[in-house]
Design a protein around this motif. Structure first.
Motif, PDB file in Angstrom:
ATOM      1  N   ASN A 235       0.845  -1.187   0.000  1.00  0.00           N
ATOM      2  CA  ASN A 235       0.000   0.000   0.000  1.00  0.00           C
ATOM      3  C   ASN A 235       0.884   1.241   0.000  1.00  0.00           C
ATOM      4  N   ARG A 236       0.854   1.983  -1.102  1.00  0.00           N
ATOM      5  CA  ARG A 236       1.727   3.141  -1.243  1.00  0.00           C
ATOM      6  C   ARG A 236       1.474   4.220  -0.181  1.00  0.00           C
ATOM      7  N   PRO A 237       0.197   4.591   0.099  1.00  0.00           N
ATOM      8  CA  PRO A 237      -0.020   5.592   1.147  1.00  0.00           C
ATOM      9  C   PRO A 237       0.585   5.180   2.484  1.00  0.00           C
ATOM     10  N   GLN A 238       0.487   3.895   2.828  1.00  0.00           N
ATOM     11  CA  GLN A 238       1.066   3.413   4.077  1.00  0.00           C
ATOM     12  C   GLN A 238       2.582   3.567   4.044  1.00  0.00           C
ATOM     13  N   ARG A 239       3.202   3.258   2.923  1.00  0.00           N
ATOM     14  CA  ARG A 239       4.644   3.392   2.789  1.00  0.00           C
ATOM     15  C   ARG A 239       5.065   4.854   2.825  1.00  0.00           C
ATOM     16  N   GLN A 240       4.237   5.732   2.266  1.00  0.00           N
ATOM     17  CA  GLN A 240       4.527   7.162   2.324  1.00  0.00           C
ATOM     18  C   GLN A 240       4.519   7.650   3.765  1.00  0.00           C
ATOM     19  N   ARG A 241       3.534   7.201   4.524  1.00  0.00           N
ATOM     20  CA  ARG A 241       3.466   7.593   5.932  1.00  0.00           C
ATOM     21  C   ARG A 241       4.672   7.058   6.697  1.00  0.00           C
ATOM     22  N   ALA A 242       5.115   5.853   6.327  1.00  0.00           N
ATOM     23  CA  ALA A 242       6.278   5.261   6.994  1.00  0.00           C
ATOM     24  C   ALA A 242       7.539   6.094   6.743  1.00  0.00           C
ATOM     25  N   VAL A 243       7.713   6.583   5.515  1.00  0.00           N
ATOM     26  CA  VAL A 243       8.871   7.419   5.204  1.00  0.00           C
ATOM     27  C   VAL A 243       8.805   8.722   5.991  1.00  0.00           C
ATOM     28  N   ASP A 244       7.616   9.328   6.061  1.00  0.00           N
ATOM     29  CA  ASP A 244       7.460  10.567   6.832  1.00  0.00           C
ATOM     30  C   ASP A 244       7.797  10.337   8.303  1.00  0.00           C
ATOM     31  N   GLU A 245       7.354   9.200   8.836  1.00  0.00           N
ATOM     32  CA  GLU A 245       7.638   8.881  10.226  1.00  0.00           C
ATOM     33  C   GLU A 245       9.133   8.635  10.430  1.00  0.00           C
ATOM     34  N   SER A 262      16.362  -1.473  12.497  1.00  0.00           N
ATOM     35  CA  SER A 262      15.558  -1.028  13.639  1.00  0.00           C
ATOM     36  C   SER A 262      14.550   0.029  13.206  1.00  0.00           C
ATOM     37  N   LEU A 263      14.996   0.940  12.359  1.00  0.00           N
ATOM     38  CA  LEU A 263      14.098   2.002  11.878  1.00  0.00           C
ATOM     39  C   LEU A 263      12.939   1.416  11.083  1.00  0.00           C
ATOM     40  N   SER A 264      13.227   0.425  10.233  1.00  0.00           N
ATOM     41  CA  SER A 264      12.164  -0.183   9.425  1.00  0.00           C
ATOM     42  C   SER A 264      11.138  -0.884  10.310  1.00  0.00           C
ATOM     43  N   ARG A 265      11.608  -1.511  11.381  1.00  0.00           N
ATOM     44  CA  ARG A 265      10.667  -2.156  12.302  1.00  0.00           C
ATOM     45  C   ARG A 265       9.791  -1.126  13.014  1.00  0.00           C
ATOM     46  N   ARG A 266      10.391  -0.009  13.392  1.00  0.00           N
ATOM     47  CA  ARG A 266       9.639   1.017  14.114  1.00  0.00           C
ATOM     48  C   ARG A 266       8.561   1.662  13.255  1.00  0.00           C
ATOM     49  N   TYR A 273      11.963  -1.617   1.064  1.00  0.00           N
ATOM     50  CA  TYR A 273      11.019  -0.575   0.655  1.00  0.00           C
ATOM     51  C   TYR A 273      11.367   0.752   1.311  1.00  0.00           C
ATOM     52  N   LEU A 274      11.754   0.695   2.592  1.00  0.00           N
ATOM     53  CA  LEU A 274      12.084   1.931   3.291  1.00  0.00           C
ATOM     54  C   LEU A 274      13.255   2.631   2.615  1.00  0.00           C
ATOM     55  N   LYS A 275      14.306   1.890   2.290  1.00  0.00           N
ATOM     56  CA  LYS A 275      15.473   2.501   1.655  1.00  0.00           C
ATOM     57  C   LYS A 275      15.125   3.062   0.276  1.00  0.00           C
ATOM     58  N   THR A 276      14.350   2.300  -0.507  1.00  0.00           N
ATOM     59  CA  THR A 276      13.975   2.755  -1.850  1.00  0.00           C
ATOM     60  C   THR A 276      13.077   3.982  -1.788  1.00  0.00           C
ATOM     61  N   ASP A 277      12.041   3.939  -0.938  1.00  0.00           N
ATOM     62  CA  ASP A 277      11.089   5.042  -0.854  1.00  0.00           C
ATOM     63  C   ASP A 277      11.710   6.268  -0.208  1.00  0.00           C
ATOM     64  N   PHE A 278      12.599   6.069   0.756  1.00  0.00           N
ATOM     65  CA  PHE A 278      13.254   7.195   1.415  1.00  0.00           C
ATOM     66  C   PHE A 278      14.095   7.971   0.412  1.00  0.00           C
ATOM     67  N   ARG A 279      14.844   7.244  -0.431  1.00  0.00           N
ATOM     68  CA  ARG A 279      15.651   7.921  -1.446  1.00  0.00           C
ATOM     69  C   ARG A 279      14.768   8.652  -2.460  1.00  0.00           C
ATOM     70  N   ALA A 280      13.679   7.996  -2.860  1.00  0.00           N
ATOM     71  CA  ALA A 280      12.777   8.623  -3.828  1.00  0.00           C
ATOM     72  C   ALA A 280      12.152   9.896  -3.267  1.00  0.00           C
TER      73      ALA A 280
END
Length: 343
Positions: A235-245, A262-266, A273-280
């Motif tokens: 779910n892209r919106p969920q991943r977007q919120r995760a990057v913001d967090e 640890s950050l991805s778990r939190r 996905y976190l690394k890819t979306d964070f860079r994007a």
């Protein structure tokens, strides 16, 4: 011996790496009749390697995995006699024409098809960032032998690529076409490329597996019709919120940041996905984002006159003042002492 036409690939590698003081050529002793080449990062310039391997079945495979202590601005000549697919597994660098009018940033997850167009290319690689990738290529002699032979789906795909009928938005200056951008690490193409990179090549069994994976990778690339679609499940919106967090956490905990796992778990999403979306989202890796926060905090402390350079360095986590000054200048373009308040 390398097949006719492959010698130009060796020449291109030797001209590039042997022309840099950052690398030194090392002999390879694997046994058998393989013709392999290896360059290692010279002492004091970083660590890592680059290799060029020739398989009995014909294709050549290039691998690299290294980190440099200082940025490297270099150029090389594309000899116009090879045809290859290249994929970045990690890191990033900038390629451009010598006049700078055309430029591209190549980063982890990017897949490029190189047509072998002749020309000179400028390459700027960053410091303190691990760069890894592979390329699988065919020489002009192999292309001549493979084209016009038995009619099959693979040979037809190869003919389309060589003739340019499947190319769109070609990066003409370098004869390179981006086929995919920022693929996540669980993408099937990234997975097979990672297996190829990690396969041990020092035994006969390992070499056979390596060659099998390389041919599988090449076969998949030849079957592509047009740009490769990126698969980003979830779910892209969920991943977007995760990057913001994740950004909020790093903004607050930059002094003692959590590990990526640890950050991805939190934040509740897969580490890849976190690394890819964070860079994007930010244009920076998570590590580069933390360095940015530290350098901005250090600048504020020095400009305010509340801390000396050594105190600012210690405050943002640098125990070695010279390492801090070098990192500070790389980020801000000037030494920290030039920002000191003068009485």
């Amino acid at each position: 011996m390398w097949a006719k036409g492959c010698s130009s690939i060796v020449e291109q590698y030797q001209n590039y790496y042997n022309g840099l003081r950052h690398f030194v050529e090392k002999p390879i002793s694997r046994g058998g009749c393989y013709d392999d080449y290896r360059w290692e990062v010279s002492e004091g310039f970083g660590e890592g390697f680059s290799e060029l391997l020739h398989m009995n079945s014909g294709p050549s495979v290039g691998l690299c995995g290294y980190k440099l202590e200082d940025p490297l601005d270099s150029h090389y000549e594309e000899l116009g006699s090879s045809f290859k697919f290249s994929i970045m597994l990690s890191g990033d660098f900038r390629i451009s024409s010598l006049d700078g009018r055309q430029a591209e940033i190549v980063q982890g997850g990017d897949l490029w098809f190189c047509t072998g167009k002749r020309g000179e290319v400028r390459c700027v690689q960053p410091a303190e960032k691990f760069i890894s990738g592979i390329s699988v290529g065919l020489s002009q002699g192999m292309l001549d032998a493979w084209l016009g032979g038995a009619s099959c789906e693979l040979s037809q795909s190869l003919e389309k690529l060589v003739e340019g009928r499947s190319q769109r938005n070609e990066f003409v200056q370098f004869g390179a076409v981006p086929k995919a951008r920022a693929m996540p690490c669980d993408h099937p193409v990234m997975q097979i490329a990672s297996k190829l990179y990690l396969t041990q090549r020092h035994t006969l069994c390992g070499r056979l597996r390596f060659e099998s994976l390389a041919l599988d990778f090449l076969c998949r690339m030849l079957m592509l019709d047009g740009p490769l679609k990126n698969h980003c499940p979830g779910n892209r919106p969920q991943r977007q919120r995760a990057v913001d967090e994740a950004r909020s956490i790093l903004d607050e905990e930059w002094g003692a940041p959590p590990t990526i796992s640890s950050l991805s778990r939190r934040v509740g999403i897969n580490e890849c996905y976190l690394k890819t979306d964070f860079r994007a989202e930010t244009g920076l890796s998570i590590g580069a984002y933390i360095r940015k926060l530290r350098m901005e905090k250090a600048l504020g402390l020095i400009e305010s006159g509340r801390r000396s350079v050594m105190q600012a360095a210690a405050f943002v986590g640098y125990s070695n003042p010279s390492h801090f000054s070098r990192a500070f200048k790389r980020f801000h373009g000037r030494l920290p002492s030039s920002y000191l308040v003068r009485s």
